[in-house]
Design a protein around this motif. Structure first.
Motif, PDB file in Angstrom:
ATOM      1  N   ALA A   1       0.842  -1.199   0.000  1.00  0.00           N
ATOM      2  CA  ALA A   1       0.000   0.000   0.000  1.00  0.00           C
ATOM      3  C   ALA A   1       0.875   1.246   0.000  1.00  0.00           C
ATOM      4  N   GLY A   2       1.952   1.220   0.787  1.00  0.00           N
ATOM      5  CA  GLY A   2       2.854   2.374   0.828  1.00  0.00           C
ATOM      6  C   GLY A   2       3.454   2.659  -0.537  1.00  0.00           C
ATOM      7  N   TYR A   3       3.900   1.591  -1.205  1.00  0.00           N
ATOM      8  CA  TYR A   3       4.542   1.759  -2.516  1.00  0.00           C
ATOM      9  C   TYR A   3       3.536   2.241  -3.556  1.00  0.00           C
ATOM     10  N   LEU A   4       2.383   1.583  -3.609  1.00  0.00           N
ATOM     11  CA  LEU A   4       1.407   1.894  -4.661  1.00  0.00           C
ATOM     12  C   LEU A   4       0.779   3.261  -4.446  1.00  0.00           C
ATOM     13  N   THR A   5       0.550   3.637  -3.196  1.00  0.00           N
ATOM     14  CA  THR A   5      -0.009   4.955  -2.911  1.00  0.00           C
ATOM     15  C   THR A   5       0.938   6.043  -3.408  1.00  0.00           C
ATOM     16  N   ALA A   6       2.226   5.841  -3.143  1.00  0.00           N
ATOM     17  CA  ALA A   6       3.224   6.824  -3.591  1.00  0.00           C
ATOM     18  C   ALA A   6       3.258   6.904  -5.111  1.00  0.00           C
TER      19      ALA A   6
ATOM     20  N   GLY B   1       2.292  -1.083 -12.645  1.00  0.00           N
ATOM     21  CA  GLY B   1       2.057  -2.305 -13.420  1.00  0.00           C
ATOM     22  C   GLY B   1       2.950  -3.447 -12.952  1.00  0.00           C
ATOM     23  N   GLY B   2       4.226  -3.128 -12.708  1.00  0.00           N
ATOM     24  CA  GLY B   2       5.172  -4.156 -12.268  1.00  0.00           C
ATOM     25  C   GLY B   2       4.788  -4.738 -10.922  1.00  0.00           C
ATOM     26  N   ALA B   3       4.406  -3.862  -9.979  1.00  0.00           N
ATOM     27  CA  ALA B   3       4.043  -4.342  -8.637  1.00  0.00           C
ATOM     28  C   ALA B   3       2.783  -5.195  -8.694  1.00  0.00           C
ATOM     29  N   LEU B   4       1.821  -4.769  -9.522  1.00  0.00           N
ATOM     30  CA  LEU B   4       0.579  -5.549  -9.628  1.00  0.00           C
ATOM     31  C   LEU B   4       0.862  -6.925 -10.228  1.00  0.00           C
ATOM     32  N   HIS B   5       1.856  -7.011 -11.117  1.00  0.00           N
ATOM     33  CA  HIS B   5       2.189  -8.301 -11.712  1.00  0.00           C
ATOM     34  C   HIS B   5       2.911  -9.197 -10.712  1.00  0.00           C
TER      35      HIS B   5
ATOM     36  N   ALA C   1      10.396 -13.172  -9.304  1.00  0.00           N
ATOM     37  CA  ALA C   1      10.718 -12.188 -10.351  1.00  0.00           C
ATOM     38  C   ALA C   1      12.200 -12.261 -10.708  1.00  0.00           C
ATOM     39  N   LEU C   2      13.056 -12.376  -9.694  1.00  0.00           N
ATOM     40  CA  LEU C   2      14.494 -12.494  -9.959  1.00  0.00           C
ATOM     41  C   LEU C   2      14.792 -13.801 -10.689  1.00  0.00           C
ATOM     42  N   GLY C   3      14.123 -14.866 -10.259  1.00  0.00           N
ATOM     43  CA  GLY C   3      14.343 -16.174 -10.880  1.00  0.00           C
ATOM     44  C   GLY C   3      13.929 -16.183 -12.343  1.00  0.00           C
ATOM     45  N   ALA C   4      12.824 -15.495 -12.656  1.00  0.00           N
ATOM     46  CA  ALA C   4      12.369 -15.435 -14.052  1.00  0.00           C
ATOM     47  C   ALA C   4      13.409 -14.711 -14.903  1.00  0.00           C
ATOM     48  N   LEU C   5      13.978 -13.643 -14.337  1.00  0.00           N
ATOM     49  CA  LEU C   5      15.024 -12.912 -15.063  1.00  0.00           C
ATOM     50  C   LEU C   5      16.241 -13.801 -15.294  1.00  0.00           C
ATOM     51  N   VAL C   6      16.681 -14.475 -14.224  1.00  0.00           N
ATOM     52  CA  VAL C   6      17.879 -15.318 -14.344  1.00  0.00           C
ATOM     53  C   VAL C   6      17.651 -16.415 -15.381  1.00  0.00           C
TER      54      VAL C   6
ATOM     55  N   TYR D   1      11.629  -3.293 -10.041  1.00  0.00           N
ATOM     56  CA  TYR D   1      10.509  -2.706  -9.304  1.00  0.00           C
ATOM     57  C   TYR D   1      10.148  -3.567  -8.097  1.00  0.00           C
ATOM     58  N   ALA D   2      10.305  -4.893  -8.234  1.00  0.00           N
ATOM     59  CA  ALA D   2      10.020  -5.773  -7.095  1.00  0.00           C
ATOM     60  C   ALA D   2      10.987  -5.473  -5.951  1.00  0.00           C
ATOM     61  N   LEU D   3      12.274  -5.272  -6.301  1.00  0.00           N
ATOM     62  CA  LEU D   3      13.254  -4.928  -5.264  1.00  0.00           C
ATOM     63  C   LEU D   3      12.926  -3.569  -4.656  1.00  0.00           C
ATOM     64  N   GLU D   4      12.448  -2.644  -5.489  1.00  0.00           N
ATOM     65  CA  GLU D   4      12.049  -1.323  -4.987  1.00  0.00           C
ATOM     66  C   GLU D   4      10.949  -1.444  -3.947  1.00  0.00           C
ATOM     67  N   VAL D   5       9.964  -2.293  -4.252  1.00  0.00           N
ATOM     68  CA  VAL D   5       8.858  -2.493  -3.308  1.00  0.00           C
ATOM     69  C   VAL D   5       9.411  -2.955  -1.966  1.00  0.00           C
ATOM     70  N   CYS D   6      10.389  -3.863  -2.027  1.00  0.00           N
ATOM     71  CA  CYS D   6      10.987  -4.400  -0.801  1.00  0.00           C
ATOM     72  C   CYS D   6      12.004  -3.433  -0.195  1.00  0.00           C
ATOM     73  N   GLY D   7      12.250  -2.301  -0.863  1.00  0.00           N
ATOM     74  CA  GLY D   7      13.220  -1.339  -0.355  1.00  0.00           C
ATOM     75  C   GLY D   7      14.652  -1.817  -0.485  1.00  0.00           C
TER      76      GLY D   7
END
Lengths: 357, 357
Positions: free
Chosen positions: A21-26, A67-71, A199-204, A270-276
């Protein structure tokens, strides 16, 4: 990259829902702040670059992140709402990205042509003073201006659409109240880590199937010659049909897994961003793959321009050189990726394993 | 490379004259053995490749080595005789090298075009199935065959000339008795070392003025963009004159110092050979600079072909791609040189200093 910075900021928040919620609200707030200015800019004449060009960039940034966070964290949201939102965000993304994309492509291609045709004693190019250079330049400029104008017109039409207003309403709601699904959202913040790991695993997994080892060898010819599918996937290049479209299809098939990798790099970032968590290495990969994509798109534009009826042989010759030069830049981007990836991959594999544990 | 292997074999011989006579007698013998077969081959129809193609290579090898030794160790020979011999050997070298040169250029260019136009699913090129590819191929093949036939005819005429017979007589004399100048030839064999050092020093001085540091960075664009003279020699590229010849002149001026470096590498190699010293690293540099020269020459051939009147735009476009591809190979050769040179140079500088001491 270790799991320590990934987990620490997440652990400070109480629940997964609060973090999301914090990430998406921002991000929704950034979207709503940028929208009026970005729309105002788009409403002006094509090619105009007011101070609010920054607003369009900000809007694109927010659209990609939501979009990335929702995915990536789909499990925490109402599935139908998340799916609809992603569809609408992707629609706006495509709409907004086109005109600046053509502007960048124009800068890239005309810059490359000017450099190739430069006659300066200490910076001449292989097309220095070539008779075809001004004609080829005018042709590319005309076709790109036309494409940009069309993109602008399409954008203007959609700015009046109910669809954009509905999306703005959706973002307004998101800025106030993120529609989380109770069980998943109520879990501790660490529940976000397996999804980030996915998400990281899919990239790798995708990046490891790129021919990055071949690309890490300079001048191995990967951008112009010996095009092929990713490792272990022969046959992605369509069989020969004896037409000019063959080359376009072969190049598109060759570039596709790299473009796919770029999408996955962004999602992982973006996933890492969500996790800070820090994602500096992914930012660098994103830049390199962005250069790959822009060179690939620019090359395709030149190939199309070279099929314009009634151009002179001199013009066509110059376009051939410019096309090869852009494919050379594709190869250079792959080389940069091939050099970076071995340093970045172990950290990503480690993070993916730890957070998905 | 240290001075030890350079000095050891030389020290075994009694005088400088004996070392030079041994080398030149052997090379003149190789010349005389290869000449009849090489001439026999040249007398056959153009393009014929009998077993004696090896003889032409052997003849070229001997011609280059005798010429190199006469240049580097000039002080040991009668100056007028050495100068005349070098002039005649250079004449034969140019005459003999042309036809095989066109044959290699044809192989290189048609191979590159076939690779670029390949439609194989796992090895397609950026011109896969392009309509202009067969026409461009036929044009290049026709022009190169014509050039080869002309070179062959010129060679045939000269084979009947008194000039070749005089040179053969000169080599016959050399195989029996090398016309040394008494004072220099009577010195101990170590007297050859300063001259070898001068040859190495000339190479080092020229190579250090090449932009090899820029070239050692992959994809820095040195072969297609930002052409210029060697470091510290701006202005070698002629000022813009607004004609297609500008690009040819700019490329030729950009390549010239690299071609010059190749000549000096060969001279240094042959000087070390005379002294019985190993020159393996120079052989590798020679190969890389040979690739540079062949790519540079092939690129110029394509640029000329693209100015053929009445070609179609599709043909011209393909020639533009092939031209850029050859310039890319020029860049790749410079990259290889830029990577090798820092490892080789200190040894050469050391040898040059020690032997010239």
């Amino acid at each position: 990259m270790t799991d320590a910075p990934t987990t620490a900021p997440v652990a400070r928040a109480a629940t997964a829902g609060e973090v999301l919620a914090g990430y998406l609200t921002a991000q929704a707030g950034a979207f709503l702040r940028a929208l009026p200015q970005a729309v105002g800019e788009a409403g002006s004449r094509p090619g105009a670059l007011p101070a609010s060009a920054q607003a369009a960039d900000d809007l694109l940034r927010a659209v990609r992140r939501v979009g990335g966070a929702l995915h990536t964290f789909a499990a925490a949201f109402d599935p139908a709402w998340a799916q609809e939102s992603r569809t609408e965000l992707r629609w706006l993304l495509n709409l907004l990205a086109q005109e600046p994309g053509y502007r960048r492509r124009s800068t890239r291609l005309l810059g490359a042509l000017d450099s190739l045709a430069d006659t300066a004693p200490d910076g001449a190019g292989m097309l220095a003073g070539h008779a075809g250079a001004p004609k080829a330049r005018a042709l590319l400029e005309r076709q790109l201006t036309l494409a940009r104008t069309r993109a602008h017109t399409a954008l203007l039409q959609e700015l009046r659409s109910a669809r954009l207003h509905a999306l703005a309403d959706r973002m307004t709601l998101l800025a106030g109240d993120v529609p989380l699904v109770a069980p998943a959202a109520a879990e501790p913040a660490e529940a976000l880590l397996p999804q980030t790991g996915t998400a990281l695993g899919a990239l790798v997994a995708t990046a490891e199937r790129l021919p990055w080892q071949r690309s890490a060898e300079a001048y191995a010819g990967a951008g112009l010659h010996r095009l092929g599918g990713p490792v272990g996937e022969p046959g992605t290049v369509p069989a020969a049909r004896g037409s000019a479209a063959d080359a376009d299809a072969a190049l598109a098939a060759d570039d596709a897994p790299w473009l796919r990798a770029r999408i996955l790099v962004k999602r992982a970032r973006y996933a890492l961003e969500v996790c800070g968590a820090p994602g500096g290495e992914l930012l660098e990969l994103d830049r390199v793959l962005g250069r790959h994509q822009e060179a690939s798109d620019a090359a395709a534009t030149v190939a199309t321009a070279a099929r314009t009826p009634r151009i002179t042989p001199a013009t066509a010759y110059v376009l051939g050189v410019v096309h090869a030069d852009q494919r050379l830049d594709v190869e250079a981007a792959r080389y940069a990726f091939g050099r970076q990836w071995p340093a970045v991959a172990p950290g990503l594999v480690g993070s993916a394993a730890v957070v998905a544990d």
